[in-house]
Design a protein around this motif. Structure first.
Motif, short mmCIF file in Angstrom:
data_model
loop_
_atom_site.label_atom_id
_atom_site.label_comp_id
_atom_site.label_asym_id
_atom_site.label_seq_id
_atom_site.Cartn_x
_atom_site.Cartn_y
_atom_site.Cartn_z
N ASP A 1 53.57 81.52 29.34
CA ASP A 1 54.43 80.34 29.52
C ASP A 1 55.46 80.24 28.39
OD1 ASP A 1 53.16 79.58 31.85
OD2 ASP A 1 51.80 78.18 30.86
N ILE A 2 55.01 80.51 27.17
CA ILE A 2 55.91 80.45 26.02
C ILE A 2 56.98 81.53 26.12
CG2 ILE A 2 56.06 80.76 23.51
CD1 ILE A 2 53.23 79.54 23.34
N ALA A 3 56.56 82.74 26.51
CA ALA A 3 57.51 83.86 26.64
C ALA A 3 58.56 83.57 27.71
CB ALA A 3 56.77 85.15 26.95
N LEU A 4 58.13 82.99 28.81
CA LEU A 4 59.06 82.70 29.91
C LEU A 4 60.05 81.59 29.56
CD1 LEU A 4 56.61 82.93 32.95
CD2 LEU A 4 58.48 84.50 32.42
N ALA A 5 59.70 80.80 28.55
CA ALA A 5 60.59 79.71 28.13
C ALA A 5 61.61 80.17 27.10
CB ALA A 5 59.77 78.56 27.57
N LEU A 6 61.52 81.43 26.68
CA LEU A 6 62.44 81.96 25.67
C LEU A 6 63.76 82.37 26.32
CD1 LEU A 6 59.94 84.29 23.76
CD2 LEU A 6 60.71 82.03 23.05
N ASN A 7 64.67 82.84 25.50
CA ASN A 7 65.88 83.48 26.01
C ASN A 7 65.98 84.86 25.36
OD1 ASN A 7 67.20 83.21 23.38
ND2 ASN A 7 67.44 81.04 23.92
N GLN A 8 66.90 85.66 25.84
CA GLN A 8 66.98 87.04 25.37
C GLN A 8 67.19 87.12 23.86
OE1 GLN A 8 69.26 89.87 27.70
NE2 GLN A 8 69.26 88.49 29.44
N ALA A 9 67.97 86.20 23.33
CA ALA A 9 68.26 86.22 21.89
C ALA A 9 67.01 85.94 21.06
CB ALA A 9 69.34 85.19 21.56
N SER A 10 66.05 85.25 21.67
CA SER A 10 64.82 84.90 20.94
C SER A 10 63.72 85.94 21.10
CB SER A 10 64.30 83.54 21.43
OG SER A 10 65.25 82.53 21.17
N GLY A 11 64.03 87.04 21.79
CA GLY A 11 63.03 88.09 21.94
C GLY A 11 62.26 88.03 23.23
N LEU B 1 57.93 89.71 26.92
CA LEU B 1 57.46 89.92 28.30
C LEU B 1 56.95 91.34 28.50
CD1 LEU B 1 60.19 88.02 30.35
CD2 LEU B 1 57.84 87.30 29.92
N ALA B 2 57.66 92.31 27.95
CA ALA B 2 57.25 93.71 28.09
C ALA B 2 55.91 93.93 27.38
CB ALA B 2 58.31 94.64 27.52
N GLY B 3 55.73 93.30 26.24
CA GLY B 3 54.47 93.46 25.51
C GLY B 3 53.30 92.76 26.17
N LEU B 4 53.57 91.64 26.82
CA LEU B 4 52.51 90.88 27.48
C LEU B 4 52.09 91.51 28.81
CD1 LEU B 4 53.73 87.20 26.93
CD2 LEU B 4 51.60 88.17 26.09
N ALA B 5 53.01 92.20 29.46
CA ALA B 5 52.79 92.70 30.83
C ALA B 5 51.46 93.43 31.04
CB ALA B 5 53.96 93.60 31.24
N PRO B 6 51.05 94.35 30.16
CA PRO B 6 49.79 95.06 30.41
C PRO B 6 48.55 94.17 30.38
CG PRO B 6 51.15 96.23 28.80
CD PRO B 6 51.75 94.88 28.98
N LEU B 7 48.68 92.96 29.86
CA LEU B 7 47.53 92.06 29.73
C LEU B 7 47.43 91.07 30.88
CD1 LEU B 7 48.16 91.19 25.97
CD2 LEU B 7 46.64 92.95 26.85
N LEU B 8 48.38 91.12 31.82
CA LEU B 8 48.46 90.11 32.86
C LEU B 8 47.77 90.53 34.14
CD1 LEU B 8 52.24 89.20 32.42
CD2 LEU B 8 50.27 88.25 31.21
N ASP B 9 47.31 89.54 34.91
CA ASP B 9 46.77 89.83 36.24
C ASP B 9 47.94 89.86 37.23
OD1 ASP B 9 47.47 87.18 36.87
OD2 ASP B 9 45.44 86.43 36.57
N ALA B 10 47.63 90.13 38.50
CA ALA B 10 48.70 90.31 39.49
C ALA B 10 49.55 89.07 39.65
CB ALA B 10 48.08 90.70 40.83
#
Length: 204
Positions: free
Chosen positions: A128-138, A143-152
Motif C-alpha cells: 500500500d505504501i509503495a503504491l502511494a509513492l511516485n516515480q521520483a520517490s522510488g 514495486l519491483a523489489g516487493l513483487a516476488p513476495l506478493l500473492d496473485a
C-alpha cells in the motif's frame, strides 16, 4: 520520553503566566534533542549484537531505534534488528510497524529490502505504501523489489499500476519482477504489451 512529554505539556500550560515554566520548556526541548542525538549515534550492528548476546533486551533496542530522527537511518536500524533471532514475535511486529511508519515519511527506496525481513502479514501494508509513492520517490524500485513476495491478488494490483506508468521503459522492470506470481489472465495482456513495445523499438 513519556515522562518528558508529560512535563513539557505541563510547562507549556503554565508558560504564559510563569517565566520559570517557559525556562523549563526550553530545558525539556534540549533534553529531547539530546536523547535523539544519542539514539542517532548508535551503530546498527552493535545494537543488534547487544540483543543477540542478551546484553540488551529487544524492547530497549526498539526504543533506541524509534528515537532516531532521520527516517532512512531509523529504517536501516530496524532492518538490522529484524535479522536478530532473539527478538520475540511481538517485538518483530513492532519493529516492522516502526519501519513502515518511517518509510511513509522517507526511505521509500528501502521498502523492498524491508519487506524481505518483516512478517508476511505486514507485506500488504508495505505494498500500500509503495503504491502511494511516485516515480521520483522510488516507486519503481519499491514495486519491483516487493513483487516476488506478493500473492496473485497483490501482484494484479502491481500490474495495474505498472500499466499506469507514463514511461514505457519504467514498466519493464516492474512487470518482469511480477512474472513468477502474475495471474494467468494478466499474462496474455502483458506479453501483448511487450511485443508491441518491441515493435515500436524496432521501428525507431
Amino acid at each position: 520520553l513519556a515522562d518528558l512529554d508529560s512535563a513539557w505539556k505541563h510547562a507549556v500550560a503554565r508558560a504564559p503566566e510563569d517565566d520559570r515554566a517557559l525556562v523549563a520548556c526550553a530545558r525539556y526541548a534540549l533534553i529531547r534533542s539530546s536523547v535523539h542525538s544519542i539514539a542517532a549515534n548508535h551503530v546498527p550492528v552493535l545494537v543488534a549484537r547487544a540483543v543477540e548476546t542478551g546484553l540488551w533486551p529487544g524492547v530497549r533496542a526498539l526504543r533506541v531505534a524509534s528515537r532516531i530522527p532521520e527516517a532512512k537511518a531509523r529504517i536501516e536500524m530496524l532492518i538490522t534488528l529484524l535479522g536478530v533471532r532473539a527478538l520475540t514475535a511481538q517485538e518483530r511486529l513492532e519493529a516492522a510497524d516502526l519501519a513502515l511508519d518511517a518509510s511513509q515519511a522517507d526511505g521509500a527506496r528501502l521498502l523492498a529490502e524491508l519487506a524481505k525481513v518483516i512478517d508476511p502479514s505486514k507485506v500488504p501494508r508495505a505494498l500500500d505504501i509503495a503504491l502511494a509513492l511516485n516515480q521520483a520517490s522510488g516507486e519503481i524500485e519499491a514495486l519491483a523489489g516487493l513483487a516476488p513476495l506478493l500473492d496473485a491478488k497483490m501482484t494484479a494490483r502491481v500490474v495495474d499500476r505498472a500499466f499506469q506508468l507514463q514511461e514505457e521503459g519504467s514498466r519493464a522492470p516492474v512487470l518482469a519482477a511480477c512474472g513468477p506470481t502474475m495471474p494467468s489472465y494478466r499474462l496474455v495482456s502483458v506479453l501483448g504489451h511487450a511485443l508491441q513495445f518491441e515493435r515500436k523499438d524496432l521501428c525507431r
